[in-house]
Design an enzyme around this catalytic site. Structure first.
Site, PDB file in Angstrom:
ATOM      1  N   GLU A 337       0.547  -1.108  -0.281  1.00  0.00           N
ATOM      2  CA  GLU A 337      -0.338  -0.008   0.293  1.00  0.00           C
ATOM      3  C   GLU A 337       0.796   1.287   0.063  1.00  0.00           C
ATOM      4  O   GLU A 337       2.232   1.058   1.033  1.00  0.00           O
ATOM      5  CB  GLU A 337      -0.399  -0.224   1.192  1.00  0.00           C
ATOM      6  CG  GLU A 337      -2.192   0.700   1.235  1.00  0.00           C
ATOM      7  CD  GLU A 337      -2.931  -0.001   2.305  1.00  0.00           C
ATOM      8  OE1 GLU A 337      -4.208   1.382   3.162  1.00  0.00           O
ATOM      9  OE2 GLU A 337      -3.457  -0.709   3.414  1.00  0.00           O
ATOM     10  N   ARG A 565       4.964 -13.828   9.914  1.00  0.00           N
ATOM     11  CA  ARG A 565       5.433 -12.731   9.912  1.00  0.00           C
ATOM     12  C   ARG A 565       6.527 -11.991  10.458  1.00  0.00           C
ATOM     13  O   ARG A 565       6.776 -13.008  11.404  1.00  0.00           O
ATOM     14  CB  ARG A 565       4.328 -11.641  10.148  1.00  0.00           C
ATOM     15  CG  ARG A 565       4.439  -9.936   9.323  1.00  0.00           C
ATOM     16  CD  ARG A 565       3.634  -9.304   9.894  1.00  0.00           C
ATOM     17  NE  ARG A 565       2.845  -8.305  10.798  1.00  0.00           N
ATOM     18  CZ  ARG A 565       2.810  -7.885  11.496  1.00  0.00           C
ATOM     19  NH1 ARG A 565       1.816  -7.234  10.429  1.00  0.00           N
ATOM     20  NH2 ARG A 565       3.333  -7.059  12.485  1.00  0.00           N
ATOM     21  N   LYS A 575       4.063   2.172  10.992  1.00  0.00           N
ATOM     22  CA  LYS A 575       4.187   3.685  10.427  1.00  0.00           C
ATOM     23  C   LYS A 575       3.087   4.377  11.515  1.00  0.00           C
ATOM     24  O   LYS A 575       4.450   5.801  12.087  1.00  0.00           O
ATOM     25  CB  LYS A 575       3.411   4.238   8.675  1.00  0.00           C
ATOM     26  CG  LYS A 575       2.788   3.205   9.023  1.00  0.00           C
ATOM     27  CD  LYS A 575       2.140   3.949   6.927  1.00  0.00           C
ATOM     28  CE  LYS A 575       0.884   2.837   7.249  1.00  0.00           C
ATOM     29  NZ  LYS A 575       1.114   2.048   6.967  1.00  0.00           N
TER      30      LYS A 575
END
Ligand code: ZN
Length: 869
Positions: A337, A565, A575
């Site tokens: 994204e 992950r 972020k």
């Protein structure tokens, strides 16, 4: 009454007997006891005239065949395993020539390479007797137990005896850094050389030879018995070979931190892969707790064989994924994204998606998932592409989800016509209630909107597109299965009207409605012919809706599979969390070297190859891994160790005048191991600079660097120097200058320190340590902002670096690998090891005449020490 006399005393003994008789039942009623003969008083008397003669006296038991059966078994075993008793003698307590703790022993094995080390423990347990040897391999302390009678042990040799016999039975204190003998490699090599010479002239007097007589020893083929075979070679060849063999054969098990043999590591890896695969089949996401960090004493700099980059595709999770769909033309995608910078976790996604396709000869599409115009920025599109290129991957094409907006809208209409979607006006609270309320405890139900007919839904959906509804007042929902246990099936959103209505980066104001990730992603995968859609286990539940949608709308069915992950302890990656750190000016920006965005990792100087080999090492499973930050550093360090040049740098310079020095040019190699790196010249001046921390005004016994009257070696200079005097600044008390002379007669110095000649360029050096104090900053009370380490950056503004740096800068990138090719050198690819300090790279703040350096990783785990030099 007669007084108590001796003769009456035994009466007391009668008491129990009388008591006994009293307790005798008058008559025995029980059937089972009926047959017992009644004991008379006479009989129970201890010294009644008994029927002694009636007793058959049984003599001593017949002599046993074995007096001590266990000992006999042991001896029988020993006769087989140790026919010459050589090994028993070698460790016998009575043999004056026996080996003791503290001796350096060499164990030759039938399979695998010999191992030598200081014997720090002898456990005498008969046939199970073992010795514990300690050595250092590639600067990592390694200990191995050997059973001395093991058939796998071919011979044990005493390399060097301890001069004074150790007073302890176990020398485990040698594990402490202060007492650690370090590597005994040199001693072993010297021994082998002399033995090689002796061999020609006859006996060696070692156990190895004794056993040869017994005809047990066999030398078969190269590599079986490395040492004996090579003792006929020139010593240097032998040394290199042995060092290489030892390095290659012992490998670090990253999960446990142990040094194990190659075979053992292979076994363990396979076992783990199997376990992970079972978990994957069951659809369970094994959530790993924080993986054990590598024990501290093993975190030293170490060289390891390069990890096979293809291993993670050949076996384990990704191999199984391939087997489930062994397509000839593999197409994968990386779908970021574009609303932020990529971080360390994404590097795994990139490596898996690009690497998987590359390994199987397929291709990878970089698809920007630009379905949320509110957060997207052009700078992120560019940064993401640069990062992928930096890692050495190239997408076969770059696509955008927004390319398919019309097609997606048409398919949404199709879905409405199939009665598989409806327009809903319920708000968030209502929707939550429909899905079972806060705790999901109440029954789930559908709202009235779900019953609208196709025409109404179509009209409303088009109305959403045409601006008839305010943002967030209407949304298109999939009509899935509200009873399904998977929340991804509870009529999730397909289309929404974003709140801010910002123009889209690519389609401008053309669209008012945007598809959700859940709706667009699976369909775009199908449009692009993605065969293997690999994502993290967060999307495990989404697989149901992914397949649900694709089955209803498109022909080509991609296969989604999920891997664990990558997370790092002691830091934050998202972020949303990094933003406040930047706003509070705790870090310099998104690319601050203390962060783990890929931009930051790049700026810090970590080579892309190091990052990739870290991921290769970790491998791929379905487990979500929390990797210790120290393990990451260790991996980077290993990579740098073998790929960057070495220079001398002084953080806090003080001048030393070597009074009897003559100016001369020294030719210094960039690497002590790799001559291909070349060399550079340094002018040895009379006045040189050393680090302030390498000098002490007052000497002490445990101090081995420069002090008045004390001698220290200078790296690359043939003679050590001895300090003769020093001058101090009256006001501050700081040392201004040291005077020294060559010490040409003295012993070999214990320590060598780095130095730079007069006139060397100055540099600003930034040394970074962990940004957070704890391993789990998010769990700290009050949030991670309370866990920020205020001393995470130390700046040395007046450091000096030798002029060889200019050549390193001219010849960058070091190393030239992955996305860093000659001619495309970024500042961060100017990397070197500052001997005794740390690994450094040039910071982007540098200019042609200003050198700013970032520490990439320290030389050792102990951050405090290495930053001080
Ligand atoms: Zn509704």
């Amino acid at each position: 009454m007669a007084p108590t006399t001796h003769s009456l005393r035994p009466l007391s003994c009668w008491k129990p007997i009388f008591r006994h008789t009293r307790l005798q039942p008058a008559a025995t009623r029980s059937l089972t006891t009926q047959v017992q003969p009644k004991r008379t008083f006479e009989e129970s008397r201890p010294f009644a005239p008994t029927r002694k003669s009636n007793f058959k006296i049984i003599g001593p038991p017949p002599a046993l065949k074995f007096k001590e059966p266990i000992k006999d078994v042991t001896n029988a075993q020993l006769a087989i395993l140790d026919p010459t008793s050589a090994r028993s003698n070698l460790f016998s307590k009575t043999n004056p020539e026996a080996a003791h703790v503290g001796d350096i022993l060499l164990v030759r094995l039938k399979t695998g390479d010999p191992f030598a080390g200081v014997c720090i423990n002898i456990r005498r347990r008969g046939i199970d007797t073992g010795i514990l040897l300690r050595n250092e391999l590639t600067r990592i302390g390694v200990e191995m137990w050997f059973k001395i009678y093991s058939p796998n042990v071919e011979g044990i040799e005493v390399v060097q005896r301890k001069e004074k016999r150790a007073r302890r039975a176990r020398l485990t204190y040698m594990r402490k850094p202060k007492h650690d003998m370090g590597s005994v490699q040199n001693i072993v090599l010297a021994y082998q050389r002399s033995r090689g010479a002796l061999r020609g002239s006859g006996g060696t007097g070692t156990l190895g030879k004794d056993e040869k007589k017994g005809g047990k020893r066999k030398v078969k083929g190269k590599g079986k018995s490395l040492i004996l075979e090579h003792s006929d070679y020139p010593a240097s060849v032998m040394a290199d070979d042995i060092a290489q063999q030892l390095t290659i054969k012992m490998q670090l098990d990253k999960e446990t931190g142990e040094m194990v043999s190659k075979n053992e590591l292979k076994k363990r890896t396979q076992k783990r892969a199997k376990k992970a695969a079972v978990a994957a089949r069951n659809g369970v996401s094994v959530s790993n707790p924080v993986q054990d960090p590598i024990p501290r004493d093993q975190l030293a700099t170490a060289e390891e064989p390069v990890v096979d980059p293809d291993a993670m595709f050949k076996q384990g999770f990704l191999a199984e994924v391939y087997e489930q769909r062994p397509s000839k033309n593999i197409v994968t995608r990386f779908p970021p994204e574009p609303n932020g910078y990529l971080h360390l976790g994404h590097s795994k996604a990139i490596t898996i998606n690009f690497g998987f396709a590359r390994y199987h000869g397929g291709k990878t599409i970089l698809r920007f998932d630009d379905t949320n115009p509110d957060a997207e920025k052009e700078e992120y599109f560019i940064a993401i592409q640069e990062t992928i290129r930096w890692l050495g991957f190239a997408p076969s094409e770059i696509t955008y989800a927004s390319d398919n907006f019309q097609r997606l809208f048409d398919l949404a209409e199709e879905l409405v016509k199939q009665k598989n979607a409806y327009v809903c006006h319920c708000n968030e609270a209502e929707t939550k209630l429909q899905r079972g309320g806060e705790k999901g405890a109440s029954p789930r139900y559908r709202c009235a909107h779900a019953n609208q007919d196709v025409e109404t839904n179509l009209e409303k959906f088009r109305g959403m597109r045409d601006g008839k509804y305010a943002p967030q007042s209407a949304w298109l929902r999939l009509k899935q299965d509200i009873e399904n246990p998977n929340p991804q099936m509870w009529d999730i959103a397909a289309y929404r009207i974003p709140k801010d209505q910002r123009p889209h980066f690519r389609t401008g104001t053309k669209w008012r409605v945007y598809p959700t990730y859940d709706f667009a992603h699976c369909l775009c995968d199908s449009f692009e012919g993605i065969t293997h859609s690999l994502c993290t286990t967060e999307f495990l539940m989404s697989r149901d809706s992914y397949e649900w949608l694709n089955h209803r709308l498109v022909d080509f069915q991609p296969m989604q599979r999920e891997y664990g992950r990558l997370n790092l302890t002691g830091t934050i990656l998202s972020k949303r969390d990094i933003q406040p750190l930047i706003e509070e000016k705790i870090v310099r920006g998104w690319d601050d070297p203390r962060l783990f965005t890929l931009k930051a990792i790049q700026r810090r100087g970590i080579p892309p190859g190091a990052l990739l080999s870290f991921i290769y090492e970790l491998g791929v499973t379905t487990a979500k891994s929390f990797v210790d930050n120290r393990r990451f550093q260790q991996s980077v360090r290993q990579y740098l160790e073998r790929s960057v040049p070495r220079l001398m740098l002084v953080l806090d310079p003080i001048p030393v005048v070597i009074e009897d020095a003559e100016e001369q040019d020294l030719d210094i190699p960039f690497s002590p191991k790799d001559s291909k790196m070349g060399s550079h010249k340094i002018r040895l001046t009379k006045r040189i600079y050393i680090d302030r921390s390498d000098f002490r005004e007052v000497d002490s016994k445990d101090y081995f660097r420069l002090a008045p009257g004390k001698t220290v070696g200078l790296l690359q200079i043939p003679y050590p120097v001895k300090a003769v005097s020093f001058t101090k600044d009256e006001a501050s008390g700081a040392i201004v200058e040291i005077k020294a002379v060559y010490d040409k007669e003295g012993k070999k110095p214990k320590t060598y320190i780095q130095w730079v000649p007069e006139g060397s360029p100055t540099a600003e050096v930034r040394i970074h340590t962990a940004l957070f104090n704890s391993d789990q900053p998010k769990l700290v009370a009050g949030g991670f902002m309370n866990d920020v380490n205020p001393n995470s950056e130390t700046i040395w503004p007046n450091a000096m670096i030798e002029s060889g740096f200019y050549e390193v800068r001219r010849r960058a990138p070091w190393p030239e690998a992955e996305g860093e090719k000659l001619g495309e050198a970024s500042l961060a690819s100017v990397r070197f090891q500052a001997m005794r300090v740390a690994y450094f790279a040039l910071d982007i703040d540098s200019t042609d005449d200003r050198i700013v350096l970032n520490q990439i990783v320290p030389l050792k785990e102990d951050l405090g020490k290495s930053s001080k030099g």
